[in-house]
Scaffold this active site. Structure first.
Site, PDB file in Angstrom:
ATOM      1  N   ASP A   1       0.879  -1.161   0.000  1.00  0.00           N
ATOM      2  CA  ASP A   1       0.000   0.000   0.000  1.00  0.00           C
ATOM      3  C   ASP A   1       0.926   1.223   0.000  1.00  0.00           C
ATOM      4  O   ASP A   1       2.050   1.149   0.495  1.00  0.00           O
ATOM      5  CB  ASP A   1      -0.868  -0.039   1.257  1.00  0.00           C
ATOM      6  CG  ASP A   1      -1.654   1.237   1.463  1.00  0.00           C
ATOM      7  OD1 ASP A   1      -2.369   1.649   0.541  1.00  0.00           O
ATOM      8  OD2 ASP A   1      -1.529   1.828   2.558  1.00  0.00           O
TER       9      ASP A   1
ATOM     10  N   ASP B   1       0.088   4.979   0.871  1.00  0.00           N
ATOM     11  CA  ASP B   1      -0.055   5.966   1.937  1.00  0.00           C
ATOM     12  C   ASP B   1      -0.293   5.291   3.283  1.00  0.00           C
ATOM     13  O   ASP B   1      -1.249   4.546   3.454  1.00  0.00           O
ATOM     14  CB  ASP B   1      -1.201   6.925   1.612  1.00  0.00           C
ATOM     15  CG  ASP B   1      -0.991   7.614   0.266  1.00  0.00           C
ATOM     16  OD1 ASP B   1       0.117   8.116   0.035  1.00  0.00           O
ATOM     17  OD2 ASP B   1      -1.926   7.612  -0.552  1.00  0.00           O
TER      18      ASP B   1
END
Length: 180
Positions: A15, A17
């Protein structure tokens, strides 16, 4: 569809952020990119082992008009300047109400990244900071690891029992060495 841990790990997807870089909501400014602790070391280790790396990220700010595709691309370029090149990027520009097949927790981006890498999702792991990241990994048939932050809800950590690591280094150890 759970993951098949008997297949060798060939890629680690992240992922963006809150996992690879500090979460700046709807960030379109490359100057605000700040890597998470251990991100650079972990990526160097994975690349040295010959494992593919990739980034899977919901970017609903695009469809909401808060960000342009160019802004997201410039932030992603800055991430590569700081952390090195990734083998694959998958970005979902849709908002939740669009009901697309790519936005996490849907498995579309993980499946697409694996297809582009020429591997089965069972040969990939996905590391994220919220429950929808692990749901996407599970739905795709990849291994999932949760690295909680302040944004991670308690129930998401509880649901991820056995797949929770305190930081990116611990997540990689879990994937490479197996559970303690």
């Amino acid at each position: 569809m759970g993951s098949d841990n008997s297949l060798p790990l060939r890629a680690v997807l992240f992922d963006r952020d809150g996992t690879l870089v500090q979460d700046v909501p709807y960030n379109g400014n490359p100057d605000l990119v700040e890597p998470m602790g251990h991100a650079s070391i972990v990526l160097q280790e994975l690349r040295a082992l010959g494992l593919a790396t990739g980034v899977i990220s919901n970017q609903s700010g695009i469809s909401r008009g808060l960000l342009t595709q160019n802004q997201v691309s410039s932030v992603n370029l800055r991430i590569e300047e700081l952390l090195g090149p990734f083998d694959v990027w998958e970005i979902c520009p849709h908002a939740p109400e669009d009901r697309c097949g790519c936005r996490k927790p849907a498995p579309g981006m993980i499946i697409a990244a694996c297809r582009r890498l020429g591997i089965s999702p069972a040969q990939a792991a996905y590391i994220g900071d919220i429950g929808s990241d692990l749901e996407a990994a599970e739905a795709a048939g990849a291994r999932g690891v949760l690295v909680p932050t302040q944004a991670t809800r308690t129930e998401e950590v509880e649901a991820a029992v056995g797949n929770v690591a305190e930081d990116l280094s611990a997540a990689i150890r879990m994937l490479l060495d197996g559970p303690p």
